[in-house]
Motif scaffolding. Structure first.
Motif, PDB file in Angstrom:
ATOM      1  N   PHE A 155       0.831  -1.209   0.000  1.00 53.07           N
ATOM      2  CA  PHE A 155       0.000   0.000   0.000  1.00 53.07           C
ATOM      3  C   PHE A 155       0.862   1.254   0.000  1.00 53.07           C
ATOM      4  CE2 PHE A 155      -2.051   3.366   2.554  1.00 53.07           C
ATOM      5  CZ  PHE A 155      -3.112   3.647   1.720  1.00 53.07           C
ATOM      6  N   ALA A 177       0.023   5.464   0.177  1.00 50.89           N
ATOM      7  CA  ALA A 177      -1.123   6.359   0.391  1.00 50.89           C
ATOM      8  C   ALA A 177      -1.190   7.483  -0.637  1.00 50.89           C
ATOM      9  CB  ALA A 177      -1.069   6.940   1.797  1.00 50.89           C
ATOM     10  N   THR A 178      -0.098   7.746  -1.326  1.00 51.64           N
ATOM     11  CA  THR A 178      -0.130   8.847  -2.312  1.00 51.64           C
ATOM     12  C   THR A 178       0.439   8.359  -3.641  1.00 51.64           C
ATOM     13  OG1 THR A 178       2.096   9.601  -1.736  1.00 51.64           O
ATOM     14  CG2 THR A 178       0.262  10.588  -0.509  1.00 51.64           C
ATOM     15  N   ASP A 182      -3.821   1.705 -12.158  1.00 51.93           N
ATOM     16  CA  ASP A 182      -4.688   2.851 -11.868  1.00 51.93           C
ATOM     17  C   ASP A 182      -3.910   4.174 -11.837  1.00 51.93           C
ATOM     18  OD1 ASP A 182      -6.958   1.076 -11.401  1.00 51.93           O
ATOM     19  OD2 ASP A 182      -5.954   0.567  -9.528  1.00 51.93           O
ATOM     20  N   GLU A 231      -9.994   9.220   6.551  1.00 49.06           N
ATOM     21  CA  GLU A 231     -10.742   8.358   5.625  1.00 49.06           C
ATOM     22  C   GLU A 231     -12.183   8.159   6.100  1.00 49.06           C
ATOM     23  OE1 GLU A 231      -8.167   5.011   5.653  1.00 49.06           O
ATOM     24  OE2 GLU A 231      -6.861   5.829   4.103  1.00 49.06           O
ATOM     25  N   GLY A 273      -3.154  -0.072  -4.689  1.00 51.76           N
ATOM     26  CA  GLY A 273      -3.958   0.997  -5.294  1.00 51.76           C
ATOM     27  C   GLY A 273      -4.749   1.835  -4.316  1.00 51.76           C
ATOM     28  N   GLY A 274      -5.129   1.290  -3.186  1.00 54.20           N
ATOM     29  CA  GLY A 274      -5.942   2.063  -2.241  1.00 54.20           C
ATOM     30  C   GLY A 274      -6.107   1.294  -0.955  1.00 54.20           C
ATOM     31  N   ARG A 275      -6.942   1.841  -0.081  1.00 53.78           N
ATOM     32  CA  ARG A 275      -7.093   1.250   1.244  1.00 53.78           C
ATOM     33  C   ARG A 275      -7.850  -0.078   1.185  1.00 53.78           C
ATOM     34  NH1 ARG A 275     -10.993   3.438   5.943  1.00 53.78           N
ATOM     35  NH2 ARG A 275     -10.631   1.739   7.364  1.00 53.78           N
ATOM     36  N   TYR A 335      -9.995  -2.586  -4.438  1.00 54.28           N
ATOM     37  CA  TYR A 335      -8.642  -2.937  -3.971  1.00 54.28           C
ATOM     38  C   TYR A 335      -8.653  -4.269  -3.229  1.00 54.28           C
ATOM     39  CZ  TYR A 335      -8.579   1.964  -5.079  1.00 54.28           C
ATOM     40  OH  TYR A 335      -8.741   3.148  -5.719  1.00 54.28           O
ATOM     41  N   THR A 376      -0.289  10.524   5.783  1.00 55.00           N
ATOM     42  CA  THR A 376      -0.657  10.238   4.391  1.00 55.00           C
ATOM     43  C   THR A 376       0.574  10.254   3.489  1.00 55.00           C
ATOM     44  OG1 THR A 376      -2.814  11.210   4.791  1.00 55.00           O
ATOM     45  CG2 THR A 376      -2.165  10.958   2.494  1.00 55.00           C
ATOM     46  N   SER A 426       2.606   7.224   4.086  1.00 58.96           N
ATOM     47  CA  SER A 426       1.793   5.999   4.143  1.00 58.96           C
ATOM     48  C   SER A 426       1.904   5.339   5.518  1.00 58.96           C
ATOM     49  CB  SER A 426       2.221   4.997   3.059  1.00 58.96           C
ATOM     50  OG  SER A 426       2.277   5.599   1.807  1.00 58.96           O
ATOM     51  N   ARG A 430     -10.039  -2.365   3.171  1.00 58.93           N
ATOM     52  CA  ARG A 430     -10.851  -2.122   4.360  1.00 58.93           C
ATOM     53  C   ARG A 430     -11.160  -3.397   5.110  1.00 58.93           C
ATOM     54  NH1 ARG A 430     -14.840   1.643   0.899  1.00 58.93           N
ATOM     55  NH2 ARG A 430     -14.946  -0.277  -0.274  1.00 58.93           N
TER      56      ARG A 430
END
Lengths: 616, 328
Positions: free
Chosen positions: A46, A48-49, A67, B287, A371-373, A386, B274, B277, A375
């Motif tokens: 992961f 985050a940016t 993506d 979020e 690509g993203g969180r 994701y 952020t 990460s 969950r």
């Protein structure tokens, strides 16, 4: 001597035959389009940016990045000699929608005139630097293959044509250039709601561009920027809008969402028919396509007609579709293109079976940006793209999709048969799935029709939202033998086969003891009898071997995968459960380290003070 | 009024403030624009499925019932179930808290030490180059946007320098540990410290200036007091005068500053977490706000309120120990 030699030869022959039979029975019985996996491990990580993700692939920390949406990143990666960049058409699209419930916008001609005012090419060039999106004129993109009807009305950017449409529909202009309705009165205010510039800069700019075009043609048009949450509430719940712009990613390989978007039964609060389309002919076509087509041809004919009707109504007008842009470091081969998805992203299942290093047949670890969180990894609750990347490599379904055509292909069901039946006087279908014999769960338990029956009944009984629509027509499930499942369903749709065939299958021996499926976290609970495994057990090509939520998810190849490639040797040893220290241990260690530093600083200061006092 | 009476009054006040905060936190999120279900609004999830989700989340029940459930969840310690992940908020917070405490705790301690040290040096050497440099540097770093500094450090030390030096200087681009991390404890701790460096430096550089400026001004004022003159007359050395007499006298306002920053240690730093990460509470809360995940927002804000209110209570009690002039 010759007898002994002959006996030895016979024994050798028998052994060769035995090995051959075992190999074909154990590994080669299925007819999958691709077999594998060739990889030892897949590690999803992961970032985050996008800055971190792009830096990671350029630096070599990861091998694959999907993506990618920022033009600057696409340029930077394309210029990097160590990286290949791919562009794929996908089923994502963005549109401008009109509220047909409003007096002015109930006029089809007015909507068509505004549709001609959307500067698609300018949007693609100016806002996306001509790199990441392609202008779109069709509601259903060509990525849908044979389900896409190219012969429908389109509304390319053309202000002159727009003016002509308005003139022929009785609209006029006053001395100041203001647009007048067919009744000769000023048309009134039309508001384009958009997210704020800070929240969604491109959506804001698109609304601004369209409003400017409308003003140029004499519309009394305004842009109203609201918080994204407010925008969604106004569109979905309150229906208090004139025009809006939104994007949507379609994960279905068939344009079934058209039913949700345009059928009048969905013109209710929270329903997806946001423009408020109510057209009986369209309703019939969409219903026929979705629930009553017995053959593919019948379904295709219905949906093509529906697409033509939808284009004529112009309640939504497409603007652009985003390319699926992916990057991978050179040295990898075996990627498979999945129509409408790409090479590595969600839905690109087959790539992970065939991916391997150039010059080697198998082995190695690929690191992929998730690509993203992520969950949750509860396979029944997963709704995000994701999480799906991980879940689809662990859990399977009865059918798979051909990567190029999107058509269903045999998977855990090696064949199927559909027969018409009568259900309480109404038309119905019984779909019989014949299961493969060599599949097993990742903990070694055999995969049988009991598991399929349990999965379908469990999902239906618990009203699991993700599968609610797919299973709503299931009436009865039976399993006459361990490798046969029969599902009786209402209606005669071709989607009956696909709906049940696409349902995710869960092991009965794990899930029957789950008290609440919603809060069950199979990846966080140890397996009841197989050390080193969690309860996240599927039949898929990869096994979850380690995870650190918010950081990475490590999947190792499944040595007992039913679709294994013959003759490929993988590092399929038992999982080495790393003796990871607990986070609390780490915090204590770091706190002790910090305390030591502080103590040393204080002692140094005391020494200095003492030295000063002593005049040293 | 004695300390015991003062303490019982303060504790009562604290409980009332906490109850008001808890109530406000419930209703504020309900009147905020946004609808959690809207985040699931896509054609892949039909209307019926979304209705089922609303039932699952308890959002179909009357507001007073939701409020009671919320109170029960708070005081049962589980803080409710996240809409998005379907996990207990307390479990999700516990997973992130160590990371946040590590990052924010270490950077807060360092910024306090550095800020106070520079502030004392500058205040006790007013008008010298040390003073001018400390004030200028403090003002400059305090004014830097955190995203700018964070990205600058990330790209410099985690991307450009590793490439330029052939990996000699090589900081990680993301995460709290390597992916996958070392399996031995010392290796794991070192790996975590290596990942901690850039985000911690970002926070320290951005944060120490505030302490420097406040401490400097307080020190200038303290050093003009009569008791400092007395100390000098007694022949005490400069170190003792500055640290034992002047610094001691300014500790109450400084402790208030420290007390206020304690909630940040638990609440995390959204932007820094952020950029790097970092799997912490700040990003979790951010979020949750984006996704209108009410239980997560309510649970996290409850924790932050609790820590802030308790920290203020403790600071109030500590005042008396720090400053003998204070009487209850």
């Amino acid at each position: 001597m010759s007898r002994i030699l002959a006996g030895f030869m016979v024994l050798m022959l028998l052994q060769v035959l035995y090995v051959g039979v075992c190999a074909s029975g154990g590994e080669d019985s299925s007819t999958l389009p691709v077999k594998g996996p060739r990889l030892d491990e897949v590690i999803f990580v992961f970032h985050a940016t996008p800055e971190a993700a792009v830096a990671a692939i350029r630096k070599g920390d990861i091998d694959v990045l999907s993506d990618i949406y920022r033009p600057s990143d696409v340029r930077a990666l394309s210029e990097d000699p160590n990286i290949n960049v791919t562009f794929s058409l996908q089923t994502h699209y963005c549109y401008v929608a009109f509220n047909t419930r409003k007096a002015q916008l109930s006029d089809e001609q007015l909507r068509k005139a505004i549709a001609h005012l959307v500067p698609r090419q300018e949007i693609a060039n100016r806002l996306f630097e001509g790199v990441t999106v392609t202008p779109m004129l069709y509601e259903t993109s060509p990525a849908f293959g044979e389900w896409h009807n190219p012969d429908v009305a389109v509304y390319p950017y053309d202000p002159v044509k727009s003016k002509e449409i308005l003139s022929s529909a009785g609209y006029g202009w006053d001395g100041d250039g203001r647009l007048l309705g067919p009744d000769g009165k000023p048309l009134g205010k039309i508001t384009f709601i958009s997210p704020t510039q800070e929240e969604a800069p491109t959506s804001y700019e698109i609304a601004k561009l369209v409003v400017e075009e409308m003003k140029r043609l004499g519309f009394e048009a305004y842009q109203e920027a609201v918080a994204f949450d407010t925008l969604l509430t106004r569109i979905l719940t309150e229906r208090s809008f004139d025009i809006y712009f939104l994007c949507v990613s379609i994960t279905d390989r068939y344009p079934r969402w058209l039913y949700d978007y345009y059928h009048s039964s969905l013109d209710v609060p929270e329903g997806e028919n946001t423009p408020g389309v109510r057209d009986q002919d369209l309703d019939q076509l969409l219903y026929k396509f979705r629930f009553e087509s017995e053959t593919q041809e019948e379904a295709r004919t219905a949906v093509w007609k529906a697409q033509a009707k939808i284009a004529d109504l112009a309640a939504r007008t497409p603007v652009y579709s985003r390319y699926q842009i992916e990057a991978y470091r050179r040295g990898w081969t075996g990627m498979i293109h999945h129509k409408g998805a790409g090479y590595f992203t969600t839905g690109a299942f087959w790539t992970y079976l065939n991916l391997h290093r150039e010059g080697t047949e198998a082995g190695g670890t690929v690191k992929v940006d998730i690509g993203g969180r992520v969950r949750t990894l509860n396979p029944l609750y997963v709704t995000g793209a994701y999480e799906q990347k991980i879940v689809t490599l662990i859990y399977d379904s009865l059918l798979a999709s051909d990567p190029e055509t999107g058509e269903p292909v045999p998977y855990l069901a090696e064949s199927w048969n559909i027969e018409a039946i009568d259900i309480g006087g109404a038309k119905g279908q019984r779909v019989t799935y014949k299961l493969v014999h060599n599949a097993s769960w990742q903990d070694g338990e055999p995969f049988t029709s009991d598991d399929v029956k349990f999965s379908i009944e469990y999902l239906k009984k618990n009203k699991v939202p993700t599968f609610l629509s797919a299973l709503e027509r299931v009436v009865e499930v039976s399993n006459p033998d361990p490798y046969t499942v029969q599902v009786a369903m209402n209606g005669t749709s071709i989607f009956n086969l696909i709906d049940v065939g696409g349902v995710l299958l869960i092991p009965e021996h794990i899930w029957r003891n789950v008290s609440d499926w919603r809060t069950f976290q199979p990846d966080r609970e140890p397996h009841p009898f197989k050390p080193g495994l969690t309860k996240m057990v599927g039949t898929g090509p990869f096994i979850l071997s380690e995870e650190k939520p918010g950081e990475f998810w490590r999947l190792r190849s499944n040595p007992d995968y039913f679709g294994r490639l013959t003759g490929v040797r993988l590092r399929a040893e038992e999982p080495q459960q790393p003796s990871l220290p607990t986070q609390m241990q780490v915090v204590v260690a770091v706190a002790a380290f910090s305390a030591l530093i502080i103590y040393l600083l204080i002692r140094r200061r005391r020494n200095l003070n003492s030295q000063r006092r002593l005049g040293v | 009024m004695g300390f015991r009476a003062y303490a019982s009054r303060r504790i009562m006040n604290t409980i009332i403030i906490l109850m008001v905060t808890v109530t406000l936190q419930f209703f504020i999120f309900r009147v905020m624009p946004g609808n959690p279900i809207a985040h699931f609004a896509n054609p892949n999830l039909p209307l019926e499925a979304r209705k089922t989700l609303l039932e699952m989340w308890g959002l179909d029940r009357p507001l007073h019932e939701q409020f009671l459930t919320y109170l029960y969840n708070l005081f049962s310690g589980r803080l409710g179930i996240s809409f998005v992940s379907q996990r207990y908020v307390s479990n999700e917070l516990l997973e992130r808290l160590p990371n946040t405490i590590l990052l924010m705790g270490s950077s807060t301690v360092l910024m306090i030490i550095l800020g106070i040290h520079l502030g004392v040096s500058a205040g006790s050497r007013r008008g010298t180059k040390t003073d001018i440099a400390s004030v200028t540097f403090g003002l400059l770093t305090q004014g830097l946007p955190v995203f700018f500094l964070g990205l600058l450090l990330l790209l410099t030390f985690a991307y450009y320098l590793p490439i330029a030096t052939g990996g000699l200087i090589n900081f990680p681009v993301a995460g709290t540990v390597s992916r996958p991390p070392p399996t031995d404890l010392p290796g794991y701790v070192l790996d975590m410290l290596w990942h901690l460096t850039l985000p911690m430096v970002t926070l320290v550089v951005i944060g120490f200036g505030g302490y420097t400026l406040v401490v400097r001004n307080l020190m200038i004022d303290a050093l003009t007091q009569d008791y400092i003159l007395t100390a000098k007359a007694k022949g005490l050395d400069t170190g003792s005068i500055v640290y034992r007499h002047a610094l001691r006298s300014i500790l109450p306002p400084v402790s208030t500053m420290i007390g206020l920053s304690i909630s940040g240690i638990v609440g995390g730093a959204v932007i820094t977490e952020t950029i790097f990460s970092w799997h912490g509470v700040g990003r979790y809360l951010y979020e949750a706000v984006l996704q209108s995940d009410y239980p997560v927002m309510q649970g996290t804000f409850f924790l932050l309120s609790l820590v802030t209110i308790l920290a203020n209570l403790v600071v109030d009690f500590v005042y008396g120990l720090l400053d003998p002039r204070i009487r209850y």
